[in-house]
Design a protein around this motif. Structure first.
Motif, PDB file in Angstrom:
ATOM      1  N   GLU A 168       0.812  -1.212   0.000  1.00  0.00           N
ATOM      2  CA  GLU A 168       0.000   0.000   0.000  1.00  0.00           C
ATOM      3  C   GLU A 168       0.850   1.269   0.000  1.00  0.00           C
ATOM      4  OE1 GLU A 168      -3.347  -0.320  -0.254  1.00  0.00           O
ATOM      5  OE2 GLU A 168      -2.932  -2.468  -0.366  1.00  0.00           O
ATOM      6  N   LYS A 169       2.188   1.115  -0.037  1.00  0.00           N
ATOM      7  CA  LYS A 169       3.075   2.268   0.043  1.00  0.00           C
ATOM      8  C   LYS A 169       3.524   2.719  -1.348  1.00  0.00           C
ATOM      9  CE  LYS A 169       4.757   0.859   4.615  1.00  0.00           C
ATOM     10  NZ  LYS A 169       3.879   1.796   5.320  1.00  0.00           N
ATOM     11  N   THR A 170       4.110   3.913  -1.413  1.00  0.00           N
ATOM     12  CA  THR A 170       4.646   4.410  -2.681  1.00  0.00           C
ATOM     13  C   THR A 170       5.932   3.667  -3.013  1.00  0.00           C
ATOM     14  OG1 THR A 170       6.033   6.122  -1.679  1.00  0.00           O
ATOM     15  CG2 THR A 170       3.728   6.703  -2.174  1.00  0.00           C
ATOM     16  N   SER A 171       6.324   3.742  -4.266  1.00  0.00           N
ATOM     17  CA  SER A 171       7.565   3.084  -4.683  1.00  0.00           C
ATOM     18  C   SER A 171       8.764   3.638  -3.907  1.00  0.00           C
ATOM     19  CB  SER A 171       7.770   3.271  -6.185  1.00  0.00           C
ATOM     20  OG  SER A 171       8.931   2.600  -6.620  1.00  0.00           O
ATOM     21  N   GLU A 172       8.768   4.943  -3.672  1.00  0.00           N
ATOM     22  CA  GLU A 172       9.881   5.562  -2.940  1.00  0.00           C
ATOM     23  C   GLU A 172       9.951   5.047  -1.505  1.00  0.00           C
ATOM     24  OE1 GLU A 172       8.853   7.896  -6.407  1.00  0.00           O
ATOM     25  OE2 GLU A 172       7.612   7.220  -4.722  1.00  0.00           O
TER      26      GLU A 172
ATOM     27  N   ASN B 102       9.780  -3.389  -6.869  1.00  0.00           N
ATOM     28  CA  ASN B 102      10.037  -1.954  -6.767  1.00  0.00           C
ATOM     29  C   ASN B 102      11.491  -1.594  -6.457  1.00  0.00           C
ATOM     30  OD1 ASN B 102       7.339  -0.167  -6.716  1.00  0.00           O
ATOM     31  ND2 ASN B 102       6.895  -2.180  -5.848  1.00  0.00           N
ATOM     32  N   ALA B 103      12.229  -2.479  -5.802  1.00  0.00           N
ATOM     33  CA  ALA B 103      13.517  -2.062  -5.249  1.00  0.00           C
ATOM     34  C   ALA B 103      14.719  -2.903  -5.649  1.00  0.00           C
ATOM     35  CB  ALA B 103      13.420  -2.046  -3.710  1.00  0.00           C
ATOM     36  N   ILE B 104      14.534  -4.087  -6.199  1.00  0.00           N
ATOM     37  CA  ILE B 104      15.703  -4.967  -6.336  1.00  0.00           C
ATOM     38  C   ILE B 104      16.731  -4.444  -7.333  1.00  0.00           C
ATOM     39  CG2 ILE B 104      14.846  -6.549  -8.125  1.00  0.00           C
ATOM     40  CD1 ILE B 104      16.046  -8.814  -6.220  1.00  0.00           C
TER      41      ILE B 104
ATOM     42  N   LEU C 126      12.518   1.363   2.602  1.00  0.00           N
ATOM     43  CA  LEU C 126      12.423   0.237   3.536  1.00  0.00           C
ATOM     44  C   LEU C 126      13.358  -0.897   3.124  1.00  0.00           C
ATOM     45  CD1 LEU C 126       8.545   0.240   4.007  1.00  0.00           C
ATOM     46  CD2 LEU C 126      10.236   0.737   5.791  1.00  0.00           C
ATOM     47  N   ALA C 127      13.457  -1.150   1.839  1.00  0.00           N
ATOM     48  CA  ALA C 127      14.350  -2.206   1.350  1.00  0.00           C
ATOM     49  C   ALA C 127      15.809  -1.867   1.658  1.00  0.00           C
ATOM     50  CB  ALA C 127      14.155  -2.406  -0.152  1.00  0.00           C
ATOM     51  N   ILE C 128      16.176  -0.602   1.525  1.00  0.00           N
ATOM     52  CA  ILE C 128      17.539  -0.165   1.857  1.00  0.00           C
ATOM     53  C   ILE C 128      17.810  -0.383   3.340  1.00  0.00           C
ATOM     54  CG2 ILE C 128      19.009   1.873   2.095  1.00  0.00           C
ATOM     55  CD1 ILE C 128      17.671   2.928  -0.499  1.00  0.00           C
TER      56      ILE C 128
ATOM     57  N   THR D 239      -0.413  -7.692  -4.441  1.00  0.00           N
ATOM     58  CA  THR D 239      -0.630  -6.401  -3.795  1.00  0.00           C
ATOM     59  C   THR D 239      -0.659  -5.292  -4.839  1.00  0.00           C
ATOM     60  OG1 THR D 239       1.718  -5.908  -3.510  1.00  0.00           O
ATOM     61  CG2 THR D 239       0.642  -7.190  -1.759  1.00  0.00           C
ATOM     62  N   LYS D 240      -1.193  -4.163  -4.450  1.00  0.00           N
ATOM     63  CA  LYS D 240      -1.211  -2.984  -5.325  1.00  0.00           C
ATOM     64  C   LYS D 240       0.201  -2.605  -5.740  1.00  0.00           C
ATOM     65  CE  LYS D 240      -2.552   1.911  -5.310  1.00  0.00           C
ATOM     66  NZ  LYS D 240      -3.153   2.993  -4.490  1.00  0.00           N
ATOM     67  N   GLY D 241       1.154  -2.674  -4.789  1.00  0.00           N
ATOM     68  CA  GLY D 241       2.534  -2.297  -5.066  1.00  0.00           C
ATOM     69  C   GLY D 241       3.183  -3.173  -6.116  1.00  0.00           C
ATOM     70  N   THR D 242       2.834  -4.439  -6.137  1.00  0.00           N
ATOM     71  CA  THR D 242       3.382  -5.352  -7.137  1.00  0.00           C
ATOM     72  C   THR D 242       2.717  -5.125  -8.490  1.00  0.00           C
ATOM     73  OG1 THR D 242       4.009  -7.071  -5.548  1.00  0.00           O
ATOM     74  CG2 THR D 242       3.573  -7.792  -7.799  1.00  0.00           C
TER      75      THR D 242
END
Length: 262
Positions: free
Chosen positions: A44-48, A79-81, A53-55, A116-119
């Motif tokens: 549910e979060k933005t890509s940024e 989003n982050a890999i 969070l991944a960092i 999820t929406k993010g995916t």
């Protein structure tokens, strides 16, 4: 031989569905798992926000000496890999919805994707769908609300059943014969999902494939351990540990959980 641990992170307990398969296939390896339930759901979060969070999670795992990191979260992977691989000098294994095998083995030419929406809104998901499913009918559905209920331990609740029926029954109208689970939390719902979609729909998740890829990458980089792991697998949590402990108790006795603020 390399005795350093494999690191995994997810927005909570979902990635344990990946962790189980990794430990089963690679009994010589030790693992460290970050359950970032405080920030769930990532979808549910933005890509940024997801990249940030991944960092954070990656830097914690690197500080603990992890030799390889599994991004045990579809949303964080999509989003982050690419960012993580560019900026950190350890191998990363990602989790993507298993669209390719679903399309390959579909007889009806129609597949369902629950994610999820993010995916579903990520560039990587769009690229993968265009590449492998351009000649297929894909029914995409956001699993809004499912992750918080799983994180709360409500796997067999009426709320879960109602949401799954709402999301999955419309897919059956399109005659799907494969359902791709695009979130590592969702394999814990497979018993309920089977009751809704029936025996003619094959359910696909990424756990076994990720474990095999992890084995291959460890061997490629000469990072695999040849001596059986003698340390307990370590889990770090930033909320109450009860739900995580209940899940792990069903699959392993060789683990410790520690609460930290991250």
């Amino acid at each position: 031989m390399n005795k350093q641990p494999i690191g995994l992170f997810d927005s909570g307990i979902g990635g344990t569905s990946i962790w189980k398969e990794v430990v089963k296939l690679l009994p010589n390896e030790n693992t460290i798992y970050l359950a970032d339930s405080k920030n769930a759901p990532y979808g549910e979060k933005t890509s940024e926000e997801i990249v940030a969070l991944a960092i954070k999670n990656t830097e914690i795992l690197i500080s603990k000496g992890c030799k390889l990191i599994i991004v045990a979260c579809n949303t964080a992977t999509t989003n982050a890999i690419s960012y993580l691989r560019k900026h950190y000098n350890v191998p990363f294994i990602g989790i993507e919805p298993a669209i390719k095998p679903a399309v390959l083995f579909s007889k009806t030419g129609a597949i369902g994707i629950l994610a999820t929406k993010g995916t579903l809104s990520s560039k990587l998901f769009e690229k993968t769908t265009k590449e492998y499913a351009k000649n297929s009918t894909t029914i995409e559905q956001e699993g809004t609300g499912l992750v918080p209920l799983i994180e709360a331990g409500k796997l067999n609740s009426q709320e879960i059943t109602q949401l799954l029926e709402k999301y999955l029954k419309p897919m059956l109208i399109y005659n799907i014969d494969h359902l791709v689970l695009g979130c590592t939390h969702y394999p814990y719902l497979i018993p309920q999902i089977k009751k809704i979609v029936g025996k003619n729909v094959k359910i696909i998740d990424s756990g076994e494939a990720v474990a095999k890829q992890t084995k291959a990458i460890l061997e490629k980089h000469c990072l695999n351990s040849e001596i059986k792991n003698s340390k307990p697998h370590k889990f770090y949590v930033n909320v109450d540990e009860t739900v995580l402990r209940n899940i792990l108790n069903n699959v392993s006795e060789d683990f410790v959980i520690e609460s930290i603020n991250f």
